[in-house]
Scaffold this motif. Structure first.
Motif, PDB file in Angstrom:
ATOM      1  N   GLN A  26       0.806  -1.232   0.000  1.00 25.20           N
ATOM      2  CA  GLN A  26       0.000   0.000   0.000  1.00 25.20           C
ATOM      3  C   GLN A  26       0.833   1.274   0.000  1.00 25.20           C
ATOM      4  OE1 GLN A  26      -0.283  -2.607   2.030  1.00 25.20           O
ATOM      5  NE2 GLN A  26      -2.293  -2.810   2.919  1.00 25.20           N
ATOM      6  N   HIS A  52       3.116   2.407   2.440  1.00 28.33           N
ATOM      7  CA  HIS A  52       3.264   3.095   3.733  1.00 28.33           C
ATOM      8  C   HIS A  52       4.598   3.815   3.878  1.00 28.33           C
ATOM      9  CE1 HIS A  52       0.166   0.274   5.915  1.00 28.33           C
ATOM     10  NE2 HIS A  52      -0.362   0.968   4.932  1.00 28.33           N
ATOM     11  N   THR A  97       3.751   7.152   2.294  1.00 30.96           N
ATOM     12  CA  THR A  97       2.665   7.987   2.800  1.00 30.96           C
ATOM     13  C   THR A  97       2.840   8.317   4.291  1.00 30.96           C
ATOM     14  OG1 THR A  97       1.315   5.992   3.101  1.00 30.96           O
ATOM     15  CG2 THR A  97       0.987   7.228   1.087  1.00 30.96           C
ATOM     16  N   SER A 119      -4.857   1.214   8.639  1.00 34.74           N
ATOM     17  CA  SER A 119      -3.559   1.867   8.827  1.00 34.74           C
ATOM     18  C   SER A 119      -3.671   3.384   8.925  1.00 34.74           C
ATOM     19  CB  SER A 119      -2.611   1.481   7.697  1.00 34.74           C
ATOM     20  OG  SER A 119      -2.462   0.092   7.656  1.00 34.74           O
ATOM     21  N   THR A 120      -4.343   3.979   7.966  1.00 31.19           N
ATOM     22  CA  THR A 120      -4.449   5.439   8.003  1.00 31.19           C
ATOM     23  C   THR A 120      -5.310   5.915   9.173  1.00 31.19           C
ATOM     24  OG1 THR A 120      -4.126   5.501   5.632  1.00 31.19           O
ATOM     25  CG2 THR A 120      -5.065   7.482   6.642  1.00 31.19           C
ATOM     26  N   VAL A 140      -9.530  13.605   3.738  1.00 32.11           N
ATOM     27  CA  VAL A 140      -8.311  14.234   3.210  1.00 32.11           C
ATOM     28  C   VAL A 140      -7.406  13.144   2.639  1.00 32.11           C
ATOM     29  CG1 VAL A 140      -6.225  15.501   3.885  1.00 32.11           C
ATOM     30  CG2 VAL A 140      -8.467  16.145   4.843  1.00 32.11           C
ATOM     31  N   ILE A 181      -3.823  11.819   1.640  1.00 32.16           N
ATOM     32  CA  ILE A 181      -2.409  12.081   1.925  1.00 32.16           C
ATOM     33  C   ILE A 181      -1.632  12.048   0.622  1.00 32.16           C
ATOM     34  CG2 ILE A 181      -0.356  11.176   3.115  1.00 32.16           C
ATOM     35  CD1 ILE A 181      -2.647   9.939   5.075  1.00 32.16           C
ATOM     36  N   ASN A 182      -1.846  11.008  -0.158  1.00 27.47           N
ATOM     37  CA  ASN A 182      -1.180  10.891  -1.452  1.00 27.47           C
ATOM     38  C   ASN A 182      -2.220  10.463  -2.489  1.00 27.47           C
ATOM     39  OD1 ASN A 182       0.251  10.010  -3.740  1.00 27.47           O
ATOM     40  ND2 ASN A 182       2.068   9.613  -2.501  1.00 27.47           N
ATOM     41  N   VAL A 214      -8.946   3.965   2.889  1.00 24.68           N
ATOM     42  CA  VAL A 214      -9.478   3.813   1.530  1.00 24.68           C
ATOM     43  C   VAL A 214      -9.068   2.500   0.873  1.00 24.68           C
ATOM     44  CG1 VAL A 214      -7.557   4.846   0.214  1.00 24.68           C
ATOM     45  CG2 VAL A 214      -9.914   5.132  -0.581  1.00 24.68           C
ATOM     46  N   GLY A 215      -8.097   1.795   1.492  1.00 17.99           N
ATOM     47  CA  GLY A 215      -7.482   0.653   0.817  1.00 17.99           C
ATOM     48  C   GLY A 215      -8.481  -0.352   0.262  1.00 17.99           C
TER      49      GLY A 215
HETATM   50  O1  CDP Z   1      -4.592  -0.267   6.092  1.00 18.75           O
HETATM   51  P1  CDP Z   1      -4.263  -0.033   4.656  1.00 18.75           P
HETATM   52  O2  CDP Z   1      -2.910   0.539   4.437  1.00 18.75           O
HETATM   53  O3  CDP Z   1      -4.528  -1.228   3.805  1.00 18.75           O
HETATM   54  O4  CDP Z   1      -5.346   1.008   4.103  1.00 18.75           O
HETATM   55  P2  CDP Z   1      -5.408   2.596   4.165  1.00 18.75           P
HETATM   56  O5  CDP Z   1      -5.182   3.103   5.517  1.00 18.75           O
HETATM   57  O6  CDP Z   1      -6.680   2.972   3.517  1.00 18.75           O
HETATM   58  O7  CDP Z   1      -4.197   3.100   3.262  1.00 18.75           O
HETATM   59  C1  CDP Z   1      -3.880   2.630   1.986  1.00 18.75           C
HETATM   60  C2  CDP Z   1      -2.869   3.576   1.383  1.00 18.75           C
HETATM   61  O8  CDP Z   1      -3.537   4.766   0.938  1.00 18.75           O
HETATM   62  C3  CDP Z   1      -1.795   4.030   2.372  1.00 18.75           C
HETATM   63  O9  CDP Z   1      -0.555   4.210   1.736  1.00 18.75           O
HETATM   64  C4  CDP Z   1      -2.351   5.355   2.841  1.00 18.75           C
HETATM   65  O10 CDP Z   1      -1.398   6.204   3.381  1.00 18.75           O
HETATM   66  C5  CDP Z   1      -3.007   5.920   1.584  1.00 18.75           C
HETATM   67  N1  CDP Z   1      -4.098   6.837   1.942  1.00 18.75           N
HETATM   68  C6  CDP Z   1      -4.009   8.181   1.652  1.00 18.75           C
HETATM   69  O11 CDP Z   1      -3.041   8.615   1.027  1.00 18.75           O
HETATM   70  N2  CDP Z   1      -5.023   9.030   2.033  1.00 18.75           N
HETATM   71  C7  CDP Z   1      -6.128   8.565   2.671  1.00 18.75           C
HETATM   72  N3  CDP Z   1      -7.096   9.381   3.054  1.00 18.75           N
HETATM   73  C8  CDP Z   1      -6.229   7.184   2.960  1.00 18.75           C
HETATM   74  C9  CDP Z   1      -5.185   6.344   2.595  1.00 18.75           C
END
Ligand code: CDP
Length: 795
Positions: free
Chosen positions: A514, A516, A519, A556-557, A674, A676-677, A747-748
């Motif tokens: 993903q 990390h 991000t 994660s986020t 919001v 992040i990337n 969002v993953g």
């Molecule tokens: O837990 P997991 O990493 O699978 O899912 P996530 O928290 O939705 O994040 C997936 C990827 O999308 C990560 O690299 C997050 O940093 C990025 N992301 C983001 O840039 N902005 C968000 N609002 C949500 C996630």
């Protein structure tokens, strides 16, 4: 610079200081083939393990003769259920407070179940020696169809549990049954539909594996493994094997996709650890594709009956659902303890519904255990799919346009925070705006006009338009409500800032692709105003990172991302105190602009984070009670989940002669607060949409009546490729989460949750001239053809 952080030439450098389209740091190694996966690890003296598996779905184990295998010149150990019984390791706990056989002792309960483990000098020798083991089975009738699992004459699968006389696991309900029945009793319109979410598999490209290395001198066990939750695995190994937890190190290197498949602990892991203890040498075990598909955690397998109550003019008032959940031979489903059906009770979806009730019954069958949240937050995919199918069934009943019907019932911005009839508090949203955006991008009215014209002219192929609107609930979860095996679902973060201003962030979550490393560095960069390149992210090693429950359910986020923001803010506050000492000013009189503290109203006096970091490690006198250095730690306990959502529109063409479905267009508008990337977010959405195409059109874990697995390779269990996927059309709305420090939501997994319903709704819409109201996934050419053949042609 572009507002979202992209440089005008599209190339954002990692000298970039915060959010935006920063290229992924990890790609430098991945695109050069320099990733380091478990199977890349080669330790001196390493041995190789292989597993003998049951050919039967249900059989009594009469005898296991390992004499010939033990005599193989390259074999160093053969482990059986009997060996493990002697070590009290023949059974291990599952994530759902059941037990699972590590190696069978009494019976085998699904095809592919683990029976013996061979450790040899080479992988090939280990595999060869499996054929020298002689197992005598006495075949038993299997339970394959969950709907027959509770029949009086059904064979009892779990007779290892004393006194058990049936295959029932649990009954669970949520919502207000009485109120819901009342609403249904008064309803002007009620529609009901049986909906199957078939058994599917996360099927990560990298299968599961481990290198277990027990150092008998230090007593330290190092486990290199493909885990999404290294810290939780460490604790479970300590509890299962009785090893002291501080003597266990779990290292999770690069992971080639997890999607929920790498959350649990599999028998092969325990066997490899025992193999290393027995031989005194490191033992590697890597499963092959068929082992992964046949024996590791499946997903879904929910037989659902949904009913929806509405007014004649299309106001949805109530939802009533019954579910039969097939959990396989051991209840190994993964979700927080209090929720045996995961977050299924979020099935009221994105609508303002007065009353709702669901009852879920879990049963054992002779299939592999699991029930993992494959790219979703604990059964939300099943819930979102059900409600979105029901809304379309209602639209067909009322003769209403599915977009208008949704618009009529969607939650409006002013209703947030919104409490659902089944006890969730959605944090923020403006659903009609998101649906409107998707319809605009799709050109919905023109699409409907095109469809009407084609139908009128009898022009093929059959065109279908499908809509879905989903709400995810991600970021599990508040400690007072959520734990797994008694471990609270909070996550830690540690941030060190070196004298030269370079930072190292240590987190408990674990990327599986993903991004990390990029991000999470962006979050620190955003908070401290330093370049993204100056932040190193360390994860996946329990000796080096703080405790936390890992990455699944898009947590994660929402959890660890929040922890990162909080710990960076702590560092920033320490920097303020040091800056005060440097500037001979009171910290309260300082003002932050990204990257520097300065005396309020006099920016020329400012000191940068880098200067502050050097001073913090220097001889500067700091105020009484303030230590040197800027380093900080935190543990983040989320106050609520975050609720990302989205509106999807699929356009399909169906050939009624062959049943072939082509996804012509797919519009996805996601709102994850919001971003992040944004580039990483779009990548996540692309992947999830492809998942949706796979599940809707191609994938099912099928079994014959003897319980033989019919999808044990990628020749039968199909993964979607670029050929089956259209060029995705993405849009976005941004509704920040009010309780997340960055306003971000996860969002993953959103697209995996939201997309199957849009595609199925589109196919059913295409088949409407045939009088079709519903068809179950996967909508393979054969299934679609059957549906078409079964109905008289009606226009
Ligand atoms: O837990 P997991 O990493 O699978 O899912 P996530 O928290 O939705 O994040 C997936 C990827 O999308 C990560 O690299 C997050 O940093 C990025 N992301 C983001 O840039 N902005 C968000 N609002 C949500 C996630």
């Amino acid at each position: 610079q572009h507002p979202d952080g992209q440089h005008p030439d599209g190339q954002a450098g990692n000298g970039h200081h915060g959010f935006g389209r920063v290229p992924r740091k990890e790609d430098a190694r991945f695109i050069r083939g320099r990733g380091n996966y478990v199977d890349d690890i080669k330790l001196p003296g390493m041995l190789y393990g292989a597993i003998l598996r049951s050919p039967h779905a249900h059989a009594r184990l009469v005898s296991v003769d390992t004499t010939a295998a033990e005599a193989h010149p390259q074999v160093r150990a053969v482990i059986t259920g009997e060996t493990l019984t002697g070590l009290n390791l023949a059974w291990m706990p599952t994530l759902s407070n059941d037990v699972q056989a590590v190696l069978a002792t009494d019976k085998v309960r699904y095809q592919g179940q683990e029976v013996a483990f061979v450790v040899a000098e080479t992988h090939y020798a280990a595999r060869d020696a499996l054929e020298l083991i002689d197992v005598d089975y006495e075949a038993l009738p299997p339970v394959v169809d969950a709907r027959k699992a509770l029949d009086d004459d059904a064979p009892v699968i779990r007779d290892d549990v004393e006194g058990r006389t049936d295959n029932h696991i649990f009954d669970w309900e949520a919502g207000d049954a009485e109120h819901t029945d009342r609403v249904f009793g008064e309803a002007e319109v009620v529609v009901a539909q049986d909906v199957l979410y078939p058994r599917v598999h996360p099927a990560p490209l990298e299968t599961c594996g481990i290198v277990a290395d027990m150092d008998k001198v230090t007593g330290k066990l190092t486990v290199h493994t493909t885990t999404q939750a290294p810290h939780a695995h460490r604790t479970v190994y300590a509890l299962v094997a009785g090893l002291p937890e501080h003597k266990i190190r779990v290292v999770s290197p690069d992971i080639g996709g997890g999607f929920g498949n790498k959350v649990g602990i599999y028998p092969g892991y325990v066997c490899a650890i025992v193999g290393s203890i027995v031989t005194g040498r490191p033992v590697k075990w890597i499963e092959d594709r068929s082992e992964n598909l046949m024996t590791t955690s499946f997903a879904r397998d929910y037989h659902m009956r949904g009913e929806i109550a509405a007014t004649r003019d299309g106001r949805i008032r109530g939802l009533r659902v019954k579910v039969l959940a097939d959990h396989g031979a051991f209840n190994g489903t993964a979700q927080p303890t209090k929720f045996p059906a995961g977050f299924f009770h979020v099935f009221t979806g994105s609508y303002d519904i007065e009353a709702a009730h669901c009852a879920v019954t879990g049963v054992y069958t002779n299939k592999a255990p699991g029930g993992v949240a494959y790219a979703c937050s604990f059964r939300i995919t099943e819930a979102a799919y059900l409600v979105e199918r029901l809304v379309d069934v209602l639209a067909a009943e009322l003769g209403a346009d599915p977009a208008e019907l949704r618009m009529r019932n969607l939650l409006r911005a002013e209703q947030f925070p919104y409490s659902t009839a089944t006890g969730w508090e959605y944090d923020s949203g403006d659903y009609p705006r998101t649906l409107r955006t998707a319809l605009d991008i799709a050109g919905y009215d023109e699409l409907r006009a095109e469809q009407a014209g084609r139908r009128e002219r009898g022009e093929g192929p059959l065109m279908g338009i499908g809509i879905s609107f989903f709400t995810e609930a991600v970021g599990a979860g508040p400690r007072k409500h959520m734990d797994i095996l008694g471990l609270g679902m909070a996550d830690g973060a540690e941030l060190r800032v070196h004298p030269t201003g370079k930072a190292v962030l240590r987190i408990s979550v674990q990327t599986q692709g993903q991004g990390h490393e990029t991000t999470f560095a962006q979050i620190v960069a955003h908070e401290l105003g330093i370049p993204v390149d100056d932040v190193e992210v360390v994860h996946g090693d329990t000796d080096q990172t703080p405790f936390g429950l890992g990455t699944y359910g898009s947590r994660s986020t929402p959890v660890s991302g929040a922890a990162t923001a909080v710990v960076a803010r702590k560092v920033r506050e320490r920097a303020r105190i040091v800056a005060g000492a440097m500037l001979e000013a009171s910290p309260e009189d300082l003002e932050w602009t990204p990257g520097r503290w300065a005396v309020r109203g006099d920016p020329s006096t400012g000191v940068t984070m880098q200067e502050i970091a050097m001073a913090a490690h220097g001889s500067l006198e700091l105020p009484e009670g303030v230590e040197g250095h800027l380093d900080a730690t935190t543990v983040y306990n989320p106050p609520n989940l975050t609720y990302p959502f989205g509106a999807y529109v699929a356009v399909v063409d169906v050939d009624p002669g062959t049943g072939k479905v082509t996804v012509r267009r797919f519009v996805a508008v996601d709102d994850c607060g919001v971003r992040i990337n944004p580039m990483v977010v779009e990548g996540q959405v692309h992947g999830g949409l492809a998942d949706g195409v796979g599940m809707a059109l191609m994938q099912v874990m099928a079994f014959d009546e003897d319980g033989n697995h019919l999808g044990a390779s990628f020749m039968d269990y199909l993964l979607p490729t670029a050929v089956e996927c259209p060029s995705w059309e993405l849009g976005e709305t941004v509704t920040p989460s009010p309780h997340h420090p960055l306003g971000a939501k996860g969002v993953g997994e959103s697209a995996t949750v939201g997309s199957p319903a849009a595609i199925v709704n589109a196919v059913v819409d295409a088949l409407r001239p045939y009088g079709v109201r519903h068809a179950d996934m996967p909508l393979t050419p054969a299934n679609v053809w059957r549906v078409v053949q079964g109905r008289p042609f009606r226009t």
